[in-house]
Design a protein around this motif. Sequence first.
Motif, mmCIF file in Angstrom:
data_model
loop_
_atom_site.group_PDB
_atom_site.id
_atom_site.type_symbol
_atom_site.label_atom_id
_atom_site.label_comp_id
_atom_site.label_asym_id
_atom_site.label_seq_id
_atom_site.Cartn_x
_atom_site.Cartn_y
_atom_site.Cartn_z
ATOM 1 N N THR A 125 1.004 -1.386 -0.158
ATOM 2 C CA THR A 125 -0.429 -0.537 -0.266
ATOM 3 C C THR A 125 0.934 1.434 0.440
ATOM 4 O O THR A 125 0.558 2.223 -0.864
ATOM 5 N N GLU A 126 1.421 0.950 0.322
ATOM 6 C CA GLU A 126 2.824 2.626 0.474
ATOM 7 C C GLU A 126 3.269 2.648 -0.271
ATOM 8 O O GLU A 126 3.584 4.178 -0.958
ATOM 9 N N TRP A 127 4.007 1.840 -1.081
ATOM 10 C CA TRP A 127 4.887 1.702 -2.448
ATOM 11 C C TRP A 127 4.110 2.236 -3.452
ATOM 12 O O TRP A 127 3.939 2.576 -4.701
ATOM 13 N N LEU A 128 2.858 1.416 -3.499
ATOM 14 C CA LEU A 128 1.345 1.969 -4.334
ATOM 15 C C LEU A 128 1.458 3.815 -4.295
ATOM 16 O O LEU A 128 1.336 4.212 -5.379
ATOM 17 N N GLY A 129 1.515 3.935 -3.230
ATOM 18 C CA GLY A 129 0.849 5.536 -3.538
ATOM 19 C C GLY A 129 -0.278 6.095 -3.515
ATOM 20 O O GLY A 129 0.147 7.391 -3.850
ATOM 21 N N GLY A 130 -1.341 5.555 -3.475
ATOM 22 C CA GLY A 130 -2.494 5.906 -3.579
ATOM 23 C C GLY A 130 -2.720 5.272 -5.005
ATOM 24 O O GLY A 130 -4.147 4.967 -5.252
ATOM 25 N N ASP A 131 -2.092 4.786 -6.004
ATOM 26 C CA ASP A 131 -2.487 3.702 -7.575
ATOM 27 C C ASP A 131 -2.979 2.715 -7.017
ATOM 28 O O ASP A 131 -2.651 2.084 -5.997
ATOM 29 N N VAL A 132 -4.365 2.923 -7.498
ATOM 30 C CA VAL A 132 -5.061 1.708 -7.890
ATOM 31 C C VAL A 132 -4.898 1.095 -8.960
ATOM 32 O O VAL A 132 -4.856 0.999 -10.297
ATOM 33 N N VAL A 133 -4.624 -0.532 -8.527
ATOM 34 C CA VAL A 133 -3.721 -1.385 -10.585
ATOM 35 C C VAL A 133 -5.235 -2.057 -10.588
ATOM 36 O O VAL A 133 -5.133 -2.713 -9.226
ATOM 37 N N LYS A 134 -5.644 -2.164 -11.476
ATOM 38 C CA LYS A 134 -6.989 -2.678 -11.880
ATOM 39 C C LYS A 134 -6.201 -3.696 -12.916
ATOM 40 O O LYS A 134 -6.380 -3.360 -14.066
ATOM 41 N N SER A 135 -6.457 -4.983 -12.311
ATOM 42 C CA SER A 135 -6.019 -5.995 -13.875
ATOM 43 C C SER A 135 -6.963 -6.446 -13.843
ATOM 44 O O SER A 135 -8.394 -6.836 -13.501
ATOM 45 N N ILE A 136 -7.544 -6.782 -15.529
ATOM 46 C CA ILE A 136 -8.664 -7.858 -15.802
ATOM 47 C C ILE A 136 -8.240 -9.365 -15.711
ATOM 48 O O ILE A 136 -9.053 -9.599 -15.984
ATOM 49 N N TYR A 137 -7.457 -9.712 -14.595
ATOM 50 C CA TYR A 137 -7.243 -10.826 -14.621
ATOM 51 C C TYR A 137 -7.517 -10.948 -12.872
ATOM 52 O O TYR A 137 -6.551 -11.962 -12.458
ATOM 53 N N GLN A 138 -8.376 -10.144 -12.905
ATOM 54 C CA GLN A 138 -8.283 -10.734 -11.206
ATOM 55 C C GLN A 138 -9.314 -11.944 -10.907
ATOM 56 O O GLN A 138 -10.175 -12.989 -11.737
ATOM 57 N N SER A 139 -8.815 -12.709 -9.231
ATOM 58 C CA SER A 139 -9.786 -13.727 -9.501
ATOM 59 C C SER A 139 -10.979 -13.095 -8.759
ATOM 60 O O SER A 139 -10.999 -12.930 -8.694
ATOM 61 N N PRO A 140 -11.480 -14.387 -9.553
ATOM 62 C CA PRO A 140 -13.022 -15.143 -8.377
ATOM 63 C C PRO A 140 -12.539 -14.891 -7.371
ATOM 64 O O PRO A 140 -13.774 -13.975 -6.451
#
Length: 386
Positions: free
Chosen positions: A365-380
């Motif tokens: 969370t700290e490394w991402l610094g507020g960025d949200v990664v929206k993967s199309i491969y999100q698991s069920p």
Amino acid sequence: MLLIPDDQRRTRLARRHRLAAPAGSVVEATRAMTCLHATEPASVHLAAFARCRASVAEIDQALYEDRSVVKQLAMRRTVFAFPRELLPAVWGSAAARVAVQQRKRLAGDVEKAGITRDGPRWVEETTAAVLAALHEQGPMTTTELRAALPALEARIVVSPGKTYGGEFPIAPRVLTTLAASGSIVRGDNDGGWKTSRPRWTVATDWVDVGPPLTEAAGYAALVTSWLRTFGPGTETDLTWWLGATKSAVRRALAEVEAVEVRLAQGTGWVLPDDLDDEEPVDPWAALLPALDPTTMGWKERAFYLGDHAERLFDANGNGGPTAWWDGRIVGGWTQREDGSVVVVPAEPLDATAMRALDAEAESLTEWLGGDVVKSIYQSPLARAAG
């Protein structure tokens, strides 16, 4: 025949994949894994962070300034980030196989679309025009190439009536064919680290690594690297990972003098100097991105996946973001709208495991610094968690 039990395979994974102890640099982490998946641009950064705690700037430097890590279309028509020195092996083997397939399919599709009556000639002339434009004008994005070359503006219908079919622009298909052949590479990125807008660059202008190896030498080099990273692995694992034929895999295993060993289920292969046990490691936790090379390194995954496949992989076999505890996948992870990372267990976990995974979530969370990664491969599993 030597037995390598599952617990030893998990110990090897922990050490060699730099998950129990971090690597010293981005290129060291990449070499440890043979390559990092790069289907989604953010996955390279997330996979590198998990193994060496590098910043986004340090990862970008390795990719675009030092060029010690280079993105290349290769096995199974997938984009990977390879250590630079492995490119000649890839170009001569796995990538070359994909290039032949893509050139043939493209030639057939432009004929079916009525763009030309001579598909092979059209492909030859169009790819030559792209290369000439890049030689003359320097690196260009796909949009810039389409503006410069009217032939790239065409669209074709592929697999009509299928859920995955439809009308598609021809430019990405042409660039995919050239990228697989090793003629062009993805240069610097005209966007942020989570976007994919590469400036296509003539390969020899981006890196000087020499010509492609022969097919046999290329596969031998890739199999050597794969066994060093993932061994022991089965013939099925290697054939799937390489996107190659069983005969090519068997020739490469013979070439590198691989040794057959017993596994908990069936037999696998290791390099001849890799028969000793690894020393045990302390329990460790990791959060890995979708399509991470550890998650996707084997086709036969029972020794680290257990019975979680349906909750963490989609119907096409793509692994979503995963949570690992002591050598096994025990869940997934997702992000809230504010960017905070949340672990989603797939099984009951004790307090020690949850504390370790929550600490990884805080670090990410700290490394991402507020960025949200929206993967199309999100698991069920993660989708169900919201």
